[in-house]
Scaffold this motif. Structure first.
Motif, PDB file in Angstrom:
ATOM      1  N   VAL A  29      -4.127 -33.262  38.601  1.00 27.09           N
ATOM      2  CA  VAL A  29      -4.146 -34.344  39.265  1.00 27.09           C
ATOM      3  C   VAL A  29      -4.143 -34.065  40.309  1.00 27.09           C
ATOM      4  N   ARG A  30      -3.613 -33.846  40.933  1.00 31.79           N
ATOM      5  CA  ARG A  30      -3.297 -33.301  42.483  1.00 31.79           C
ATOM      6  C   ARG A  30      -4.386 -32.634  43.161  1.00 31.79           C
ATOM      7  N   SER A  31      -5.139 -31.711  42.295  1.00 32.57           N
ATOM      8  CA  SER A  31      -6.732 -30.821  43.395  1.00 32.57           C
ATOM      9  C   SER A  31      -7.370 -31.190  43.167  1.00 32.57           C
ATOM     10  N   GLY A  32      -7.718 -32.704  42.399  1.00 31.90           N
ATOM     11  CA  GLY A  32      -9.447 -33.170  41.960  1.00 31.90           C
ATOM     12  C   GLY A  32      -9.840 -32.832  40.570  1.00 31.90           C
ATOM     13  N   ILE A  84     -15.795 -36.035  32.025  1.00 26.85           N
ATOM     14  CA  ILE A  84     -14.816 -35.772  32.260  1.00 26.85           C
ATOM     15  C   ILE A  84     -13.644 -35.537  32.234  1.00 26.85           C
ATOM     16  N   ARG A  85     -12.529 -34.750  33.010  1.00 26.15           N
ATOM     17  CA  ARG A  85     -11.481 -34.360  32.700  1.00 26.15           C
ATOM     18  C   ARG A  85     -10.116 -35.608  32.874  1.00 26.15           C
ATOM     19  N   VAL A  86      -9.196 -36.643  31.538  1.00 27.62           N
ATOM     20  CA  VAL A  86      -9.119 -37.300  31.709  1.00 27.62           C
ATOM     21  C   VAL A  86      -7.192 -36.732  30.768  1.00 27.62           C
ATOM     22  N   ILE A  87      -5.973 -37.323  31.736  1.00 28.74           N
ATOM     23  CA  ILE A  87      -4.927 -37.093  30.531  1.00 28.74           C
ATOM     24  C   ILE A  87      -4.359 -38.461  30.830  1.00 28.74           C
ATOM     25  N   VAL A  88      -4.087 -38.736  29.512  1.00 26.76           N
ATOM     26  CA  VAL A  88      -3.317 -39.702  29.322  1.00 26.76           C
ATOM     27  C   VAL A  88      -1.709 -39.877  28.944  1.00 26.76           C
ATOM     28  N   MET A  89      -1.177 -40.681  29.812  1.00 26.63           N
ATOM     29  CA  MET A  89       0.468 -40.576  29.968  1.00 26.63           C
ATOM     30  C   MET A  89       0.234 -41.764  29.343  1.00 26.63           C
ATOM     31  N   CYS A  90       1.762 -42.258  28.423  1.00 23.14           N
ATOM     32  CA  CYS A  90       2.184 -43.548  27.810  1.00 23.14           C
ATOM     33  C   CYS A  90       4.264 -42.990  28.299  1.00 23.14           C
ATOM     34  N   GLN A  91       4.618 -43.550  28.087  1.00 27.30           N
ATOM     35  CA  GLN A  91       6.278 -43.424  27.952  1.00 27.30           C
ATOM     36  C   GLN A  91       6.857 -41.977  28.631  1.00 27.30           C
ATOM     37  N   GLU A  92       6.480 -41.748  26.855  1.00 27.48           N
ATOM     38  CA  GLU A  92       7.692 -40.600  25.928  1.00 27.48           C
ATOM     39  C   GLU A  92       5.975 -39.378  25.321  1.00 27.48           C
ATOM     40  N   GLY A  93       5.260 -39.474  25.479  1.00 29.60           N
ATOM     41  CA  GLY A  93       4.138 -38.551  24.950  1.00 29.60           C
ATOM     42  C   GLY A  93       3.597 -39.209  23.230  1.00 29.60           C
ATOM     43  N   TYR A  94       4.067 -40.169  22.448  1.00 27.64           N
ATOM     44  CA  TYR A  94       3.514 -40.220  21.632  1.00 27.64           C
ATOM     45  C   TYR A  94       1.929 -41.131  21.764  1.00 27.64           C
ATOM     46  N   THR A  95       1.931 -42.528  22.212  1.00 28.40           N
ATOM     47  CA  THR A  95       0.863 -43.547  22.106  1.00 28.40           C
ATOM     48  C   THR A  95      -0.209 -42.339  22.539  1.00 28.40           C
ATOM     49  N   SER A  96       0.006 -41.285  23.995  1.00 32.07           N
ATOM     50  CA  SER A  96      -0.321 -41.118  24.544  1.00 32.07           C
ATOM     51  C   SER A  96      -1.244 -39.817  23.472  1.00 32.07           C
ATOM     52  N   SER A  97      -0.875 -39.150  23.033  1.00 34.60           N
ATOM     53  CA  SER A  97      -1.229 -38.496  21.834  1.00 34.60           C
ATOM     54  C   SER A  97      -2.379 -39.066  20.942  1.00 34.60           C
ATOM     55  N   LEU A  98      -2.213 -40.151  21.023  1.00 28.01           N
ATOM     56  CA  LEU A  98      -3.341 -41.047  19.558  1.00 28.01           C
ATOM     57  C   LEU A  98      -4.383 -41.281  20.467  1.00 28.01           C
ATOM     58  N   ALA A  99      -3.690 -41.868  21.614  1.00 22.25           N
ATOM     59  CA  ALA A  99      -4.819 -42.566  22.039  1.00 22.25           C
ATOM     60  C   ALA A  99      -5.604 -41.659  23.407  1.00 22.25           C
ATOM     61  N   ALA A 100      -5.578 -39.961  23.411  1.00 22.92           N
ATOM     62  CA  ALA A 100      -6.351 -39.295  24.267  1.00 22.92           C
ATOM     63  C   ALA A 100      -6.918 -38.626  23.004  1.00 22.92           C
ATOM     64  N   ASP A 101      -6.739 -38.554  21.665  1.00 22.10           N
ATOM     65  CA  ASP A 101      -7.296 -38.248  20.518  1.00 22.10           C
ATOM     66  C   ASP A 101      -8.353 -39.463  20.098  1.00 22.10           C
ATOM     67  N   ALA A 102      -8.118 -40.224  20.471  1.00 26.73           N
ATOM     68  CA  ALA A 102      -9.325 -41.867  20.355  1.00 26.73           C
ATOM     69  C   ALA A 102     -10.506 -41.064  21.396  1.00 26.73           C
ATOM     70  N   LEU A 103      -9.994 -40.737  22.437  1.00 27.17           N
ATOM     71  CA  LEU A 103     -11.174 -40.320  23.601  1.00 27.17           C
ATOM     72  C   LEU A 103     -12.082 -39.370  23.483  1.00 27.17           C
ATOM     73  N   ARG A 104     -11.331 -38.538  22.358  1.00 28.37           N
ATOM     74  CA  ARG A 104     -12.223 -36.884  22.503  1.00 28.37           C
ATOM     75  C   ARG A 104     -13.209 -37.957  21.319  1.00 28.37           C
ATOM     76  N   SER A 105     -12.703 -38.516  20.345  1.00 29.21           N
ATOM     77  CA  SER A 105     -13.645 -39.062  19.349  1.00 29.21           C
ATOM     78  C   SER A 105     -14.876 -40.088  19.845  1.00 29.21           C
ATOM     79  N   LEU A 106     -15.079 -40.678  21.044  1.00 29.35           N
ATOM     80  CA  LEU A 106     -15.679 -40.982  21.534  1.00 29.35           C
ATOM     81  C   LEU A 106     -16.867 -39.697  22.426  1.00 29.35           C
ATOM     82  N   GLY A 107     -16.242 -38.241  22.273  1.00 32.02           N
ATOM     83  CA  GLY A 107     -16.541 -37.706  22.535  1.00 32.02           C
ATOM     84  C   GLY A 107     -16.566 -36.900  24.128  1.00 32.02           C
ATOM     85  N   LEU A 108     -15.071 -37.438  24.693  1.00 34.00           N
ATOM     86  CA  LEU A 108     -14.888 -37.001  25.688  1.00 34.00           C
ATOM     87  C   LEU A 108     -14.146 -35.514  25.882  1.00 34.00           C
TER      88      LEU A 108
END
Length: 137
Positions: A29-32, A84-108
């Protein structure tokens, strides 16, 4: 009983992700090289705190994530494409895994998530904004 339980769904989602540690996510993220997307609800961000604004985290609550990151939709964010490189973040890393996988299913195909979520980010001493003080009435 039909379908798979949430633990199985989570394991399947994570098997398709190259998950990142808090420090690795911070470097990208810091490197852009990546967009950090906080999907936590407003109340949780107010209570727990947020990634420091200088790192440009996007706050997109979970219920609209796919619409904002599907390049085929009118509601897509400017600059979003399939590479695009997207890093999804939730509070503890559970919901974010499901959300990131959903983005991958869309083609990201470069979407992933942050192991341990915001709690890990804060726990590693990475830049955060102080949590809001909630006043009792």
């Amino acid at each position: 009983m039909s379908g798979t339980g949430i633990e199985d769904q989570l394991a399947q989602a994570r098997s398709r992700l190259d998950r990142l540690s808090a420090r690795a996510a911070w470097r990208e993220v810091r490197s852009g090289a990546a967009w950090l997307v906080d999907i936590r609800p407003a109340a949780q961000r107010a209570e727990e705190g947020e990634v420091a604004p200088g790192l440009g985290p996007l706050v997109i609550e979970r219920n609209v994530l796919e619409w904002r990151f599907d390049p085929r939709q009118d509601a897509v964010l400017p600059g979003v494409d399939f590479d695009i490189r997207v890093i999804v973040m939730c509070q503890e890393g559970y919901t974010s895994s499901l959300a990131a996988d959903a983005l991958r299913s869309l083609g990201l195909s470069r979407a992933t998530d942050l192991i341990g979520g915001f709690a890990a980010w804060r726990g590693h001493g990475l830049p955060v904004a102080r949590p809001a003080i909630l006043l009792q009435s």
